[in-house]
Design a protein around this motif. Structure first.
Motif, PDB file in Angstrom:
ATOM      1  N   ALA A   1       0.829  -1.193   0.000  1.00  0.00           N
ATOM      2  CA  ALA A   1       0.000   0.000   0.000  1.00  0.00           C
ATOM      3  C   ALA A   1       0.872   1.256   0.000  1.00  0.00           C
ATOM      4  N   CYS A   2       1.888   1.244   0.843  1.00  0.00           N
ATOM      5  CA  CYS A   2       2.754   2.427   0.941  1.00  0.00           C
ATOM      6  C   CYS A   2       3.485   2.698  -0.367  1.00  0.00           C
ATOM      7  N   CYS A   3       3.895   1.628  -1.050  1.00  0.00           N
ATOM      8  CA  CYS A   3       4.591   1.812  -2.330  1.00  0.00           C
ATOM      9  C   CYS A   3       3.679   2.461  -3.356  1.00  0.00           C
ATOM     10  N   TYR A   4       2.439   2.018  -3.436  1.00  0.00           N
ATOM     11  CA  TYR A   4       1.494   2.636  -4.373  1.00  0.00           C
ATOM     12  C   TYR A   4       1.169   4.068  -3.952  1.00  0.00           C
ATOM     13  N   TYR A   5       1.118   4.306  -2.652  1.00  0.00           N
ATOM     14  CA  TYR A   5       0.804   5.656  -2.177  1.00  0.00           C
ATOM     15  C   TYR A   5       1.916   6.636  -2.531  1.00  0.00           C
ATOM     16  N   THR A   6       3.163   6.213  -2.316  1.00  0.00           N
ATOM     17  CA  THR A   6       4.300   7.110  -2.543  1.00  0.00           C
ATOM     18  C   THR A   6       4.879   7.019  -3.941  1.00  0.00           C
ATOM     19  N   GLY A   7       4.557   5.937  -4.662  1.00  0.00           N
ATOM     20  CA  GLY A   7       5.142   5.724  -5.982  1.00  0.00           C
ATOM     21  C   GLY A   7       6.546   5.171  -5.901  1.00  0.00           C
ATOM     22  N   GLN A   8       6.878   4.560  -4.794  1.00  0.00           N
ATOM     23  CA  GLN A   8       8.219   4.013  -4.599  1.00  0.00           C
ATOM     24  C   GLN A   8       8.297   2.609  -5.190  1.00  0.00           C
ATOM     25  N   GLY A   9       9.019   2.482  -6.303  1.00  0.00           N
ATOM     26  CA  GLY A   9       9.203   1.194  -6.957  1.00  0.00           C
ATOM     27  C   GLY A   9       8.080   0.814  -7.907  1.00  0.00           C
ATOM     28  N   VAL A  10       6.989   1.549  -7.872  1.00  0.00           N
ATOM     29  CA  VAL A  10       5.838   1.318  -8.753  1.00  0.00           C
ATOM     30  C   VAL A  10       5.262   2.678  -9.146  1.00  0.00           C
ATOM     31  N   ALA A  11       4.411   2.667 -10.151  1.00  0.00           N
ATOM     32  CA  ALA A  11       3.743   3.919 -10.513  1.00  0.00           C
ATOM     33  C   ALA A  11       2.791   4.306  -9.378  1.00  0.00           C
ATOM     34  N   GLN A  12       2.834   5.580  -8.996  1.00  0.00           N
ATOM     35  CA  GLN A  12       1.952   6.042  -7.921  1.00  0.00           C
ATOM     36  C   GLN A  12       0.494   5.843  -8.324  1.00  0.00           C
ATOM     37  N   ASP A  13      -0.264   5.221  -7.422  1.00  0.00           N
ATOM     38  CA  ASP A  13      -1.662   4.926  -7.699  1.00  0.00           C
ATOM     39  C   ASP A  13      -2.424   4.951  -6.376  1.00  0.00           C
ATOM     40  N   PHE A  14      -3.039   6.089  -6.079  1.00  0.00           N
ATOM     41  CA  PHE A  14      -3.745   6.244  -4.811  1.00  0.00           C
ATOM     42  C   PHE A  14      -4.908   5.266  -4.681  1.00  0.00           C
ATOM     43  N   ALA A  15      -5.606   4.991  -5.778  1.00  0.00           N
ATOM     44  CA  ALA A  15      -6.747   4.076  -5.719  1.00  0.00           C
ATOM     45  C   ALA A  15      -6.297   2.674  -5.296  1.00  0.00           C
ATOM     46  N   LYS A  16      -5.192   2.191  -5.848  1.00  0.00           N
ATOM     47  CA  LYS A  16      -4.669   0.880  -5.444  1.00  0.00           C
ATOM     48  C   LYS A  16      -4.220   0.909  -3.989  1.00  0.00           C
ATOM     49  N   ALA A  17      -3.578   1.997  -3.602  1.00  0.00           N
ATOM     50  CA  ALA A  17      -3.139   2.125  -2.210  1.00  0.00           C
ATOM     51  C   ALA A  17      -4.336   2.044  -1.273  1.00  0.00           C
ATOM     52  N   VAL A  18      -5.408   2.746  -1.621  1.00  0.00           N
ATOM     53  CA  VAL A  18      -6.612   2.728  -0.783  1.00  0.00           C
ATOM     54  C   VAL A  18      -7.178   1.313  -0.699  1.00  0.00           C
ATOM     55  N   GLY A  19      -7.180   0.577  -1.800  1.00  0.00           N
ATOM     56  CA  GLY A  19      -7.667  -0.795  -1.781  1.00  0.00           C
ATOM     57  C   GLY A  19      -6.909  -1.656  -0.787  1.00  0.00           C
TER      58      GLY A  19
END
Length: 125
Positions: A1-19
């Motif tokens: 979740a944190c990686c998707y939230y910050t875009g660290q190592g993956v494309a930033q995606d708030f919706a995925k982070a929220v999931g």
């Protein structure tokens, strides 16, 4: 979740982070609850909703999560998502103190709220 939230190592995606954070929250993960609250507070990946943010911070605070408690106190201090209530801010501060919360969190909370909180809290005694 944190990686998707910050875009660290993956494309930033708030919706995925929220999931992922919602999954963690369902399981009662205090840090997940706290991070999900930030999403609702800021409107990242969800529609901004201060009430939901406060609700998730309260759940984290019930698990003795120090940052969640401080953030909930901030909501009560500013009336964001909850009714403004300096007495509750004071009580959260006192609770944090009894738990041995890191001094930085407690110091910030007390420094930003002490005058108004003290007046309101003593008026209710």
């Amino acid at each position: 979740a944190c990686c998707y939230y910050t875009g660290q190592g993956v494309a930033q995606d708030f919706a995925k982070a929220v999931g992922y954070l919602e999954f963690a929250a369902i399981q009662g993960h205090a840090r997940g609850l706290c991070l999900l609250a930030y999403c609702y507070y800021l409107g990242n990946g969800v529609v901004q909703d201060y009430s939901k943010a406060a609700e998730y911070w309260e759940l984290a605070a019930h698990q003795k999560h120090a940052q969640g408690s401080c953030d909930l106190a901030y909501c009560y201090y500013h009336g964001k998502g909850v009714a403004q209530d300096y007495y509750k801010v004071w009580n959260i501060g006192k609770l944090l103190q009894t738990r041995g919360t890191p001094k930085l969190s407690l110091s910030w909370l007390l420094a930003t709220t002490l005058d108004k909180v003290w007046i309101e809290a003593t008026a209710r005694l």
